[in-house]
Design a protein around this motif. Sequence first.
Motif, PDB file in Angstrom:
ATOM      1  N   LEU A 107       0.616  -1.062  -0.210  1.00 40.25           N
ATOM      2  CA  LEU A 107      -0.046  -0.011  -0.590  1.00 40.25           C
ATOM      3  C   LEU A 107       0.826   1.302  -0.033  1.00 40.25           C
ATOM      4  N   TRP A 108       2.215   0.925   1.174  1.00 42.30           N
ATOM      5  CA  TRP A 108       2.795   2.329   0.541  1.00 42.30           C
ATOM      6  C   TRP A 108       3.085   2.826  -0.252  1.00 42.30           C
ATOM      7  N   VAL A 109       3.721   1.749  -0.744  1.00 40.87           N
ATOM      8  CA  VAL A 109       4.319   1.583  -2.257  1.00 40.87           C
ATOM      9  C   VAL A 109       3.842   1.691  -3.318  1.00 40.87           C
ATOM     10  N   ALA A 110       2.750   1.621  -3.549  1.00 41.85           N
ATOM     11  CA  ALA A 110       1.940   1.785  -4.534  1.00 41.85           C
ATOM     12  C   ALA A 110       1.283   3.467  -4.414  1.00 41.85           C
ATOM     13  N   HIS A 111       1.324   4.096  -3.450  1.00 40.44           N
ATOM     14  CA  HIS A 111       1.189   5.735  -3.564  1.00 40.44           C
ATOM     15  C   HIS A 111       1.949   5.978  -3.382  1.00 40.44           C
ATOM     16  N   LYS A 112       3.426   5.645  -3.136  1.00 43.79           N
ATOM     17  CA  LYS A 112       4.543   6.448  -3.198  1.00 43.79           C
ATOM     18  C   LYS A 112       4.420   6.173  -5.210  1.00 43.79           C
ATOM     19  N   LEU A 113       4.472   5.340  -5.578  1.00 45.53           N
ATOM     20  CA  LEU A 113       4.539   5.441  -7.259  1.00 45.53           C
ATOM     21  C   LEU A 113       3.529   5.468  -7.917  1.00 45.53           C
ATOM     22  N   LYS A 114       2.298   5.509  -7.331  1.00 43.98           N
ATOM     23  CA  LYS A 114       1.205   6.461  -8.048  1.00 43.98           C
ATOM     24  C   LYS A 114       0.786   4.911  -8.967  1.00 43.98           C
ATOM     25  N   LEU A 115       0.624   3.346  -8.549  1.00 46.67           N
ATOM     26  CA  LEU A 115       0.037   2.704  -9.146  1.00 46.67           C
ATOM     27  C   LEU A 115      -1.204   1.927  -8.085  1.00 46.67           C
ATOM     28  N   PRO A 116      -2.060   1.017  -9.131  1.00 48.09           N
ATOM     29  CA  PRO A 116      -2.979   0.512  -7.874  1.00 48.09           C
ATOM     30  C   PRO A 116      -2.884  -0.187  -7.652  1.00 48.09           C
ATOM     31  N   LEU A 117      -3.538  -0.910  -6.714  1.00 55.35           N
ATOM     32  CA  LEU A 117      -2.521  -2.085  -6.264  1.00 55.35           C
ATOM     33  C   LEU A 117      -4.544  -2.972  -6.337  1.00 55.35           C
ATOM     34  N   VAL A 118      -4.079  -4.428  -5.770  1.00 54.08           N
ATOM     35  CA  VAL A 118      -4.472  -5.212  -6.140  1.00 54.08           C
ATOM     36  C   VAL A 118      -4.551  -6.221  -4.505  1.00 54.08           C
ATOM     37  N   TYR A 119      -5.272  -6.712  -3.317  1.00 58.18           N
ATOM     38  CA  TYR A 119      -4.889  -7.357  -2.671  1.00 58.18           C
ATOM     39  C   TYR A 119      -5.802  -8.409  -2.097  1.00 58.18           C
ATOM     40  N   GLU A 120      -5.697  -9.869  -2.658  1.00 57.63           N
ATOM     41  CA  GLU A 120      -5.397 -10.371  -2.290  1.00 57.63           C
ATOM     42  C   GLU A 120      -5.441 -11.766  -1.762  1.00 57.63           C
ATOM     43  N   ILE A 121      -6.757 -12.080  -0.680  1.00 49.61           N
ATOM     44  CA  ILE A 121      -6.824 -12.722   0.483  1.00 49.61           C
ATOM     45  C   ILE A 121      -6.973 -14.144   0.315  1.00 49.61           C
ATOM     46  N   ARG A 122      -5.908 -15.297   0.673  1.00 47.50           N
ATOM     47  CA  ARG A 122      -6.517 -16.588   0.607  1.00 47.50           C
ATOM     48  C   ARG A 122      -6.957 -16.287   1.744  1.00 47.50           C
ATOM     49  N   ALA A 123      -6.551 -16.164   3.385  1.00 48.22           N
ATOM     50  CA  ALA A 123      -6.987 -16.435   4.944  1.00 48.22           C
ATOM     51  C   ALA A 123      -6.840 -15.170   6.007  1.00 48.22           C
ATOM     52  N   PHE A 124      -7.541 -14.592   6.153  1.00 50.35           N
ATOM     53  CA  PHE A 124      -7.168 -13.652   7.462  1.00 50.35           C
ATOM     54  C   PHE A 124      -6.048 -14.217   8.863  1.00 50.35           C
ATOM     55  N   TRP A 125      -5.260 -13.098   8.552  1.00 47.57           N
ATOM     56  CA  TRP A 125      -3.969 -13.439   9.016  1.00 47.57           C
ATOM     57  C   TRP A 125      -4.931 -13.727  10.545  1.00 47.57           C
ATOM     58  N   GLU A 126      -5.062 -12.543  10.843  1.00 43.07           N
ATOM     59  CA  GLU A 126      -5.683 -13.402  12.738  1.00 43.07           C
ATOM     60  C   GLU A 126      -6.607 -14.209  13.146  1.00 43.07           C
ATOM     61  N   ASP A 127      -6.870 -14.998  11.874  1.00 44.44           N
ATOM     62  CA  ASP A 127      -7.936 -16.157  12.028  1.00 44.44           C
ATOM     63  C   ASP A 127      -6.381 -17.134  12.247  1.00 44.44           C
ATOM     64  N   ALA A 128      -5.921 -17.412  10.883  1.00 44.78           N
ATOM     65  CA  ALA A 128      -4.314 -18.324  11.102  1.00 44.78           C
ATOM     66  C   ALA A 128      -3.726 -18.341  12.199  1.00 44.78           C
ATOM     67  N   ALA A 129      -3.445 -16.710  12.804  1.00 42.97           N
ATOM     68  CA  ALA A 129      -2.840 -16.650  14.458  1.00 42.97           C
ATOM     69  C   ALA A 129      -3.397 -17.554  15.858  1.00 42.97           C
ATOM     70  N   VAL A 130      -4.675 -17.573  15.943  1.00 46.99           N
ATOM     71  CA  VAL A 130      -5.660 -18.163  16.290  1.00 46.99           C
ATOM     72  C   VAL A 130      -4.880 -20.062  15.947  1.00 46.99           C
ATOM     73  N   ASP A 131      -5.320 -20.334  15.004  1.00 42.22           N
ATOM     74  CA  ASP A 131      -4.826 -21.871  15.125  1.00 42.22           C
ATOM     75  C   ASP A 131      -3.353 -22.426  15.325  1.00 42.22           C
TER      76      ASP A 131
END
Length: 401
Positions: free
Chosen positions: A114-138
Amino acid sequence: MKILHILDHSLPLHSGYTFRSQNLFRAQRKLGYEPVIVTSPKHEESWQGDWADKEEINGFTYYRTGATPSLPGPMTSEARLMVALARRLYQVAREEQPVILHAHSPVLNALPALWVAHKLKLPLVYEIRAFWEDAAVDHGTTQEGSLRYRLTKRIETMVCRRADHVAILCNGLKNDLVARGIGAQKITPVFNGVNPDDFQPCPADEEYLDSWGLAGKKVIGFIGSFYRYEGLDLLVRSFARVAENQPDTVLLLVGGGEMEDELRALIASLGLTDRVVMPGRIPHERVPGVYAMIDILAYPRYSMRLTELVTPLKPLEAMAMGKVLVASDVGGHKELIDDGQTGVLFKAGDEQALAERLQMLLDNDQQREALQQQGMRWVREHHTWQQTTAVYQDIYAAIKR
């Protein structure tokens, strides 16, 4: 069009995460895109072999960030990781000149992107395979509802709001994000898939069949990582019930992970050492030959947020191989399996119910055959990588600047 992907880890490490990534890149290349990859310091934490700052693997370019030291204190190691990844990503993006940044979960990858996309004015796709908080619970590093859990969830939601588009693995994740206030029009599922050329009915691996002593046996099997949420302890206990009436049936557990020692102890305590085969991990290219020797694939996942929201890849592979499967009725399985049509579901956590479903299928060759054919037909009609990744064209076209 060059797409710069940001991953937690990659090949040559073997995991569901790395195999999905490789299949996505292959599919994108067929669509006319040029994927380039940056991996986070997590890759070097897990990979013990040789590595270079820049590597070519299967025709794709991988840039490495290098390991960062673990530090005491809450989130200090994570902060150091994100700073290192942001610097490396900025450097690679300046060199490669991508049109789009595409960060894959966990959120530790998305924040630097997100920071690099802002600095370089590039669009960003964020692809989620699982939520980090839920993986941390397991993994036992936090508890659901804890301060860390709630903070991570808020950060994940913030990133989704600021990204230009959010790709997700399955509808369970999409519904959860919509409930958080993320617009449905901004979220696109990129479902798991299979390559029909890699996974199709084939002869059994004769070397393994002989060395594991499985010739002439009925085989109930699992192939994958031995995470606690996979429910393999439940599978062993259920198999103990089945084994009493099925002297020629064995249980094959292929893979490894955190539950391995615990499973071996459980198997010994139940007197099943000569009925359960645990050969460890095997080369990925030999997996189809192992599927071929299994009569019933079992996926006994326990119910928790992660398994209720996230769909696994392995059941799709089993269907493509023409294999019947039994799975717990968690949300991630129900999104893939039509009970009684493409597989069989049982109540999650119910040892007796799993044993009954296994016994039913072992006793009914005709039912197994029908389920095998229906499952194979369904996955080839709806879940090849070519079909599931076609949506990238719409995603990228909508956000390209």
